[in-house]
Scaffold this active site. Structure first.
Site: not given
Ligand code: MOS
Length: 762
Positions: A485-486, A649, A721, A724-725
């Site tokens: 979604i980008g 990451i 992990k 995104g949020e």
């Protein structure tokens, strides 16, 4: 898929050549396709003889459609049909099950089911024409008559109707039962705070409108380009609703122009486009307007109350967190708002309460960090208030109550580098120089304030399959029905595969966005890297093993006795670790074995037995500087420093972008976004991007993103992990706390607009 693969395989300078290492910054592999316009979005796919559908929305919030006069619309040249509940085709499961994979408990909204209207903006007719222009004009001519009924869209007027929702939704964990004795501990503690918090409706507003292009093949097969966070969810939904077998429907979403949760459920344009395509036996496209982007799920209006109590040395003794949120008349939308207060700080007495209220609105839907964006907001302002009651530095209060076991259930965290986040971000920000007293920093006409907050989000994993195919020419094609979604899915998955097999990034293609690919979960909950990434590495590791077997079969093979641990995949070769000159090119291996295509598949299933012994979270620490002009009430967020602990990451560049985007949205939540409901009409009034404020470049100043060193092999085999949020969580609270520090005014509702800053009204 061919144009997509061509675009992805185009040689591009910044895709880099040579070895790829996860953890390094890599530009997105789909960037060129996007900026050159080769990337097609849901409404951009061409089809022969395409018809265009335009939705007519209800202007009333509740009642019945008494009459529909479509004569004028039908008289417009090029108009083919006006579809409504009166003439729609029979739809198999409208009367039975109508759920998508992420539906909450209840009976989902069925567009055009009957004459009932239950929210303002509800689709009531679809005008289909040969051209978009004709359809749009004709849609303005459809005459509707309603019989209206009383309704209510106001949360505060209906609190007496609040009830505990049924927890029937994946990802929703009901608040745990009381730990210890909150009331007794609260009463006994010497220092306490008690406050209410309010957050209004927010709308996702991704740049790409919701759209579905349904391309009907001569055999009746439907190929649907849909704006969704899961091609397989939309495919499953269309099959169930319309009674079409799996091989009659393919859904694709190779590119998605933002979603933020709004695409977790199929939106009504999909239902209507398929309905029209089946009815007219023709390809149909339906695109919503920006105004209609405000007529489906939103972040729910929520009232919260938090009470905290502590000993005079800052030891937390009691936590209470209550939330009352809106839901619709038809479904119980639930989210995790209050539970976070039992997951961050050590405390023996914790009590929760979470209820919903049915309003005459559409069902809310997850929006970036659903529940946490406003739940942690309340908790973290409350912690700041408590710190001032204690005359304690707000960071010192967090550290005083730091815990390595989740307070709510006493489980250890799978990993928790939050202490490192506090240290890294506070050091970089210069927090140690902060005076404790509010109103102690000023420059010119502006008061300066520094605030901080903690962020927390889940580290989820789901299940997924991936396939990896190594071709004889050395190209590796990996696939899974994932979504980008980008966020960078294309890039990160390609990096994982390239690193595993020692291939340059340009030789690796990751295919996603097609319901026929191996099963993948919905792109949500920041779980795609840990889930799909683990499936990708699993498939690639199987390829590694098979390649070693082939190497062992070579005549006089120097690899005959080698085990997996003795070899490595570097520069397109399989080689011995202790003797790198003993190497064979992967292409040579395949050619010698006469293999043109080597495929391995992997099913990633999270080890639930192991995982459930741990609390699995991502954490962050956010520090901000604001400048407040007290004469105008304007707030400028001058600096944000955030440190995130989210496991390994994978791509430093796209991960930083995710967190940066989250910070921008946090600033937006804090200062800009406000949906105005006119309760006389039950309608969102500022349903456009001119009046629904979002930040522009001039609102955004310095942002610093730091990642703490963390790897978590309990959450995923990659050690990753998700990011995104977490970026949005805590940002608005840190801004509110900074406004307090600047002005001595405590603002407990979002957005913190100039009027509230001027008047000091919470
Ligand atoms: Mo996210 S709100 O799970 O798309």
């Amino acid at each position: 898929m061919t144009d997509l693969i061509a675009a992805l395989n185009a040689p591009v300078a910044d895709r880099g050549t040579g070895p790829v290492r996860t953890g390094t910054p890599v530009s997105r592999v789909d960037g060129r396709a996007k900026v050159t316009g080769q990337a097609k979005y849901a409404a951009e796919h061409p089809a022969a003889d395409l018809a265009y559908g335009v939705v007519v929305s209800s202007p009333v919030a509740k009642g019945r459609i008494v009459s529909i006069d479509a004569r004028a619309a039908l008289a417009v040249a090029g108009v083919i049909e006006v579809i409504t509940h009166l003439n729609r085709p029979k739809i198999r499961s409208f009367d039975i099950a109508y759920k998508d994979m992420t539906a909450p408990a209840g009976a989902p909204f069925r567009p055009f089911y009957d004459d009932r209207v239950f929210y303002s903006g509800q689709p009531v007719a679809l005008v289909v024409a040969d051209t978009f222009e004709a359809a749009r004009y004709a849609a303005s001519l459809v005459e509707l008559e309603f019989e209206t009924e009383p309704f209510s869209t106001k949360l505060s007027a209906n609190l007496d109707r609040a009830y505990k929702p049924k927890p029937l939704k994946a990802g929703f964990e009901p608040p745990p039962s009381e730990k210890g004795d909150f009331d007794q501990a609260y009463a006994a503690a010497p220092v306490k705070m008690d406050a209410e918090f309010y957050s209004g409706v927010e709308h996702h507003n991704p740049m790409e409108m919701f759209a579905s292009t349904v391309i009907r093949g001569d055999d009746g097969h439907l190929t649907i380009y849909d704006k969704t966070q899961s091609s397989q969810n939309s495919r499953w939904y269309v099959s169930h609703v319309f009674g079409l077998s799996k091989n009659k429907v393919t859904v694709r979403n190779p590119y998605v122009g933002g979603a933020f949760g709004s695409g977790l459920r199929p939106q009504y344009q999909l239902t209507l486009a398929v309905m029209a395509a089946l009815h007219l036996k023709r390809s149909v496209r339906v695109v919503l307007t920006r105004q209609q982007m405000f007529t489906f799920g939103h972040r729910p209006e929520t009232l919260q109350r938090v009470k905290l109590a502590a000993d005079s040395d800052g030891t937390l003794r009691a936590i209470y967190h209550q939330a009352i949120a809106e839901t619709s008349q038809v479904e119980d939308y639930v989210e995790v708002v209050v539970n976070w207060s039992g997951l961050l700080y050590a405390c023996d007495n914790i009590k929760f309460d979470y209820k919903v209220v049915k309003l005459d609105q559409y069902t809310p839907i997850d929006m970036r960090a659903p529940g946490a964006a406003h739940g942690v907001h309340a908790l973290e302002i409350a912690m700041d208030e408590l710190a001032y009651e204690l005359k304690m530095d707000p960071l010192a209060l967090r550290l005083k109550n730091y815990t390595d076991k989740s307070p709510a259930d006493d489980k250890p965290y799978s990993s928790k580098e939050l202490r490192a986040c506090y240290a890294l971000a506070s050091e970089k920000f210069g927090w140690a120089d902060r005076p404790l007293e509010p109103r102690s920093m000023r420059e010119g006409t502006e008061l300066i304030g520094w605030g901080m907050a903690t962020g927390v989000w889940d580290a989820m994993t789901m299940f997924a399959r991936a396939s990896a195919v190594l071709h004889a020419d050395g190209r590796l094609v990996v696939s899974s029905a994932a979504t980008d979604i980008g966020t960078g899915t294309y890039t990160v998955m390609a990096m994982i595969a390239a690193e595993a097999l020692g291939l340059p990034l340009e030789d690796v293609t990751f295919q996603l966005g097609d319901s026929t690919l191996p099963v993948a979960p919905i792109e949500g909950g920041s779980s795609h890297v840990s889930t799909v990434g683990s499936a990708v590495i699993g498939a690639c590791q199987k390829l590694q093993k098979t390649l070693l077997k082939h190497a062992q079969k070579l005549t006089d093979s120097p690899f005959a006795k080698a085990k997996m641990k003795d070899v490595e995949f570097v520069d397109g070769q399989l080689r011995l670790k202790r003797e790198p000159s003993t190497a064979v090119a992967l292409t040579a291996l395949l050619n010698d074995s006469g293999v043109v295509r080597l495929e391995e598949k992997f099913l990633m299933l999270p080890n639930m037995l192991k995982q459930r012994k741990f609390r699995r979270m991502v954490h962050s620490a956010v520090f901000v500087e604001v400048r407040v002009d007290e004469e105008t009430g304007t707030v400028r967020v001058m600096r944000v420093t955030t440190a995130v602990a989210a496991g390994k990451i994978m791509n430093l560049k796209t991960a930083t972008s995710q967190v940066t985007g989250g910070i921008v949205w946090g600033i937006s939540q804090a200062l800009h976004e406000e949906s105005y409901t006119d309760h006389q009409f039950g309608r969102f009034m500022n349903h456009n991007l001119a009046e629904y404020h979002v930040p522009v470049n001039a609102d955004i100043h310095a942002m610093d993103v730091i990642f703490a060193n963390e790897e978590d092999y309990i959450v995923s085999k990659l050690g990753a992990k998700g990011v995104g949020e977490i970026g949005i969580v805590g940002v608005a609270a840190a801004i509110s706390n900074a406004i307090w520090h600047a002005t001595g005014k405590r603002l407990r509702s979002t957005p913190m607009t100039p009027d509230k800053v001027l008047l000091g009204e919470p």
